[in-house]
Design a protein around this motif. Structure first.
Motif, PDB file in Angstrom:
ATOM      1  N   ASP A  74      42.761  28.403  43.282  1.00  0.00           N
ATOM      2  CA  ASP A  74      44.162  28.583  43.640  1.00  0.00           C
ATOM      3  C   ASP A  74      44.509  30.066  43.780  1.00  0.00           C
ATOM      4  O   ASP A  74      43.762  30.935  43.339  1.00  0.00           O
ATOM      5  N   SER A  75      45.634  30.326  44.410  1.00  0.00           N
ATOM      6  CA  SER A  75      46.019  31.711  44.680  1.00  0.00           C
ATOM      7  C   SER A  75      46.332  32.477  43.401  1.00  0.00           C
ATOM      8  O   SER A  75      46.130  33.693  43.344  1.00  0.00           O
ATOM      9  N   GLN A  76      46.800  31.785  42.372  1.00  0.00           N
ATOM     10  CA  GLN A  76      47.084  32.454  41.101  1.00  0.00           C
ATOM     11  C   GLN A  76      45.786  33.012  40.492  1.00  0.00           C
ATOM     12  O   GLN A  76      45.748  34.147  40.023  1.00  0.00           O
ATOM     13  N   ALA A  77      44.724  32.240  40.526  1.00  0.00           N
ATOM     14  CA  ALA A  77      43.435  32.694  40.004  1.00  0.00           C
ATOM     15  C   ALA A  77      42.892  33.836  40.858  1.00  0.00           C
ATOM     16  O   ALA A  77      42.323  34.794  40.330  1.00  0.00           O
ATOM     17  N   GLN A  78      43.088  33.763  42.163  1.00  0.00           N
ATOM     18  CA  GLN A  78      42.624  34.823  43.047  1.00  0.00           C
ATOM     19  C   GLN A  78      43.383  36.125  42.789  1.00  0.00           C
ATOM     20  O   GLN A  78      42.789  37.203  42.765  1.00  0.00           O
ATOM     21  N   LYS A  79      44.686  36.033  42.582  1.00  0.00           N
ATOM     22  CA  LYS A  79      45.483  37.228  42.281  1.00  0.00           C
ATOM     23  C   LYS A  79      45.055  37.837  40.952  1.00  0.00           C
ATOM     24  O   LYS A  79      44.992  39.063  40.809  1.00  0.00           O
ATOM     25  N   ARG A  80      44.751  36.993  39.979  1.00  0.00           N
ATOM     26  CA  ARG A  80      44.293  37.503  38.683  1.00  0.00           C
ATOM     27  C   ARG A  80      42.947  38.207  38.836  1.00  0.00           C
ATOM     28  O   ARG A  80      42.719  39.263  38.263  1.00  0.00           O
ATOM     29  N   PHE A  81      42.053  37.618  39.606  1.00  0.00           N
ATOM     30  CA  PHE A  81      40.762  38.254  39.879  1.00  0.00           C
ATOM     31  C   PHE A  81      40.976  39.618  40.515  1.00  0.00           C
ATOM     32  O   PHE A  81      40.357  40.607  40.111  1.00  0.00           O
ATOM     33  N   ASP A  82      41.836  39.674  41.528  1.00  0.00           N
ATOM     34  CA  ASP A  82      42.104  40.946  42.214  1.00  0.00           C
ATOM     35  C   ASP A  82      42.613  41.997  41.234  1.00  0.00           C
ATOM     36  O   ASP A  82      42.182  43.148  41.270  1.00  0.00           O
ATOM     37  N   ALA A  83      43.522  41.595  40.357  1.00  0.00           N
ATOM     38  CA  ALA A  83      44.096  42.533  39.386  1.00  0.00           C
ATOM     39  C   ALA A  83      43.039  43.000  38.386  1.00  0.00           C
ATOM     40  O   ALA A  83      42.970  44.194  38.062  1.00  0.00           O
ATOM     41  N   LEU A  84      42.216  42.092  37.905  1.00  0.00           N
ATOM     42  CA  LEU A  84      41.168  42.462  36.953  1.00  0.00           C
ATOM     43  C   LEU A  84      40.137  43.390  37.593  1.00  0.00           C
ATOM     44  O   LEU A  84      39.713  44.377  36.985  1.00  0.00           O
ATOM     45  N   LEU A  85      39.750  43.081  38.813  1.00  0.00           N
ATOM     46  CA  LEU A  85      38.777  43.913  39.515  1.00  0.00           C
ATOM     47  C   LEU A  85      39.344  45.311  39.757  1.00  0.00           C
ATOM     48  O   LEU A  85      38.685  46.316  39.477  1.00  0.00           O
ATOM     49  N   ALA A  86      40.572  45.376  40.249  1.00  0.00           N
ATOM     50  CA  ALA A  86      41.197  46.676  40.515  1.00  0.00           C
ATOM     51  C   ALA A  86      41.349  47.487  39.231  1.00  0.00           C
ATOM     52  O   ALA A  86      41.085  48.691  39.215  1.00  0.00           O
ATOM     53  N   ALA A  87      41.742  46.832  38.146  1.00  0.00           N
ATOM     54  CA  ALA A  87      41.911  47.528  36.864  1.00  0.00           C
ATOM     55  C   ALA A  87      40.573  48.046  36.339  1.00  0.00           C
ATOM     56  O   ALA A  87      40.496  49.162  35.823  1.00  0.00           O
ATOM     57  N   ALA A  88      39.521  47.257  36.474  1.00  0.00           N
ATOM     58  CA  ALA A  88      38.199  47.681  35.990  1.00  0.00           C
ATOM     59  C   ALA A  88      37.675  48.870  36.787  1.00  0.00           C
ATOM     60  O   ALA A  88      37.144  49.824  36.219  1.00  0.00           O
ATOM     61  N   VAL A  89      37.828  48.830  38.102  1.00  0.00           N
ATOM     62  CA  VAL A  89      37.361  49.934  38.935  1.00  0.00           C
ATOM     63  C   VAL A  89      38.175  51.195  38.631  1.00  0.00           C
ATOM     64  O   VAL A  89      37.619  52.289  38.542  1.00  0.00           O
ATOM     65  N   GLN A  90      39.473  51.037  38.454  1.00  0.00           N
ATOM     66  CA  GLN A  90      40.314  52.189  38.137  1.00  0.00           C
ATOM     67  C   GLN A  90      39.958  52.770  36.769  1.00  0.00           C
ATOM     68  O   GLN A  90      39.802  53.978  36.618  1.00  0.00           O
ATOM     69  N   LYS A  91      39.782  51.914  35.787  1.00  0.00           N
ATOM     70  CA  LYS A  91      39.498  52.365  34.421  1.00  0.00           C
ATOM     71  C   LYS A  91      38.134  53.051  34.315  1.00  0.00           C
ATOM     72  O   LYS A  91      38.011  54.115  33.707  1.00  0.00           O
TER      73      LYS A  91
END
Length: 79
Positions: free
Chosen positions: A48-65
């Protein structure tokens, strides 16, 4: 969700997928390519799109951190 099962084989596919790209080309960015390939292999399985948005946020946060890099999240970018 418990039905999402990822194996070491998926991580191998992720790493091997990077070999498809010419990362020496001008404008290429390893981290953006790495994130795109991870999304292609892992995000696309989410139901679902909610899981995809969470994945996007986690990936972006990990790369940024860990790398201090902002992942290009423009859906119109073609790799």
């Amino acid at each position: 969700h418990r039905h999402y099962q990822y194996t070491p084989r998926d991580l191998t596919r992720w790493a091997r997928g990077l070999l498809r790209y010419d990362l020496a080309a001008p404008g290429s960015n390893l981290l953006d390519t790495w994130a795109h390939e991870g999304a292609r292999l892992l995000r696309d399985r989410l139901v679902d799109s909610q899981a995809q948005k969470r994945f996007d946020a986690l990936l972006a946060a990990a790369v940024q951190k860990h790398f201090g890099h902002s992942v290009d999240d423009d859906p119109d970018v073609v790799y």
